[in-house]
Design a protein around this motif. Structure first.
Motif, PDB file in Angstrom:
ATOM      1  N   GLY A   1       0.949  -1.164   0.036  1.00 57.97           N
ATOM      2  CA  GLY A   1      -0.020  -0.080  -0.014  1.00 57.97           C
ATOM      3  C   GLY A   1       0.909   1.244   0.033  1.00 57.97           C
ATOM      4  O   GLY A   1       0.543   2.154  -0.719  1.00 57.97           O
ATOM      5  N   VAL A   2       1.959   1.117   0.797  1.00 63.07           N
ATOM      6  CA  VAL A   2       2.756   2.523   0.805  1.00 63.07           C
ATOM      7  C   VAL A   2       3.323   2.760  -0.509  1.00 63.07           C
ATOM      8  O   VAL A   2       3.450   3.794  -1.060  1.00 63.07           O
ATOM      9  CB  VAL A   2       4.038   2.122   1.727  1.00 63.07           C
ATOM     10  CG1 VAL A   2       5.043   3.108   1.574  1.00 63.07           C
ATOM     11  CG2 VAL A   2       3.448   2.043   2.971  1.00 63.07           C
ATOM     12  N   LEU A   3       3.985   1.471  -1.151  1.00 61.47           N
ATOM     13  CA  LEU A   3       4.498   1.475  -2.449  1.00 61.47           C
ATOM     14  C   LEU A   3       3.450   2.002  -3.714  1.00 61.47           C
ATOM     15  O   LEU A   3       3.736   2.305  -4.835  1.00 61.47           O
ATOM     16  CB  LEU A   3       5.281   0.447  -3.021  1.00 61.47           C
ATOM     17  CG  LEU A   3       6.611   0.387  -2.316  1.00 61.47           C
ATOM     18  CD1 LEU A   3       7.292  -0.893  -2.501  1.00 61.47           C
ATOM     19  CD2 LEU A   3       7.486   1.334  -3.152  1.00 61.47           C
ATOM     20  N   SER A   4       2.216   1.761  -3.348  1.00 61.63           N
ATOM     21  CA  SER A   4       0.994   2.076  -4.299  1.00 61.63           C
ATOM     22  C   SER A   4       0.648   3.355  -4.196  1.00 61.63           C
ATOM     23  O   SER A   4       0.312   3.885  -4.959  1.00 61.63           O
ATOM     24  CB  SER A   4      -0.145   1.152  -4.213  1.00 61.63           C
ATOM     25  OG  SER A   4       0.166  -0.186  -4.410  1.00 61.63           O
ATOM     26  N   GLY A   5       1.034   4.076  -3.142  1.00 57.63           N
ATOM     27  CA  GLY A   5       0.422   5.354  -2.722  1.00 57.63           C
ATOM     28  C   GLY A   5       1.450   6.474  -3.120  1.00 57.63           C
ATOM     29  O   GLY A   5       1.208   7.535  -3.511  1.00 57.63           O
ATOM     30  N   MET A   6       2.855   6.237  -2.977  1.00 55.65           N
ATOM     31  CA  MET A   6       3.927   7.162  -3.461  1.00 55.65           C
ATOM     32  C   MET A   6       5.067   6.100  -3.878  1.00 55.65           C
ATOM     33  O   MET A   6       5.313   5.026  -3.309  1.00 55.65           O
ATOM     34  CB  MET A   6       4.338   8.074  -2.328  1.00 55.65           C
ATOM     35  CG  MET A   6       4.682   7.401  -1.029  1.00 55.65           C
ATOM     36  SD  MET A   6       4.964   8.423   0.052  1.00 55.65           S
ATOM     37  CE  MET A   6       3.824   9.631   0.600  1.00 55.65           C
ATOM     38  N   ASN A   7       6.000   6.600  -4.819  1.00 54.62           N
ATOM     39  CA  ASN A   7       7.166   5.929  -5.077  1.00 54.62           C
ATOM     40  C   ASN A   7       8.201   6.103  -4.017  1.00 54.62           C
ATOM     41  O   ASN A   7       7.967   6.762  -3.221  1.00 54.62           O
ATOM     42  CB  ASN A   7       7.472   6.444  -6.526  1.00 54.62           C
ATOM     43  CG  ASN A   7       8.070   7.940  -6.397  1.00 54.62           C
ATOM     44  OD1 ASN A   7       8.763   8.375  -5.798  1.00 54.62           O
ATOM     45  ND2 ASN A   7       8.052   8.304  -7.805  1.00 54.62           N
ATOM     46  N   ALA A   8       9.272   5.324  -4.270  1.00 55.59           N
ATOM     47  CA  ALA A   8      10.347   5.086  -3.221  1.00 55.59           C
ATOM     48  C   ALA A   8      10.872   6.741  -2.879  1.00 55.59           C
ATOM     49  O   ALA A   8      11.146   6.733  -1.894  1.00 55.59           O
ATOM     50  CB  ALA A   8      11.446   4.131  -3.804  1.00 55.59           C
TER      51      ALA A   8
END
Length: 206
Positions: free
Chosen positions: A88-95
């Protein structure tokens, strides 16, 4: 352990994809940052894989860039963070955006991620700050995800599929419905484009 897969992309049903590798179909769960970077169905794709072996399951998580896989693995080490929340974190913003939010102690931006409450956001800042200081980005390609849409074809009920994908990533049903309804002519767009447009207002606030 499987560390990399290269094959023909058979199907995309966010957050899952099906990859045909020499006749064997692998189901791989991917974050939206990777989904947006995949080619159209029928084309060749390469994914870096994080493998999880459990007594009752053999799970594969795929990433288009090494920096994404590294961040995913570091997130799994944070107290209370599992694979679903990490995706979910990586879906909401890139690295790179995530690293910026941590560096700025931007709790507000982190709370907008699916499944992340204030306590989890504060824990991410505390526990990820040291890992960022250690430079886990070193040696990884830092270019932003290009977000290729390929030759995607509009699908019947794509707006419903987009809602299901957002729910699978941790958004509550009402929130997922609101996000998709805010996309103009969503029923006529490909799933990936609906999700991208649904998430765009959130990214703009980060």
């Amino acid at each position: 352990m499987i560390g990399r897969l290269k094959g023909i992309l058979v199907n995309k049903q966010p957050p899952w994809i099906l990859l045909d590798v020499q006749g064997v179909g692998y189901e791989v769960e991917v974050p939206l940052s990777t989904l947006f970077d995949l080619p159209a169905n029928g084309q060749e794709a390469t994914l870096l894989i994080h493998t999880v072996v459990r007594e009752d399951a053999f799970l594969l998580y795929g990433f288009s860039r090494e920096v994404e896989r590294k961040l995913f693995r570091h997130l799994l080490k944070v107290t209370g963070v599992g694979a679903k929340l990490a995706l979910g974190v990586l879906s909401g913003m890139n690295a790179e955006e995530f690293a910026g939010a941590i560096a700025r102690n931007d709790i507000a931006a982190l709370i907008r991620l699916p499944g992340v409450g204030r306590k989890t956001a504060e824990r991410l800042v505390i526990e990820m700050r040291d890992r960022l200081a250690e430079g886990f980005f070193n040696g990884a390609t830092m270019s932003a995800t290009a977000g290729r849409m390929g030759d995607a074809v509009p699908l019947a009920g794509a707006d419903q599929e987009a809602m299901s994908a957002l729910e699978a990533l941790g958004y509550k049903p009402a929130e997922a419905q609101r996000m998709v309804k805010a996309v103009p002519d969503a029923e006529a767009l490909p799933v990936e484009q609906i999700i991208r447009l649904a998430l765009k207002p959130l990214a703009g606030k980060a």
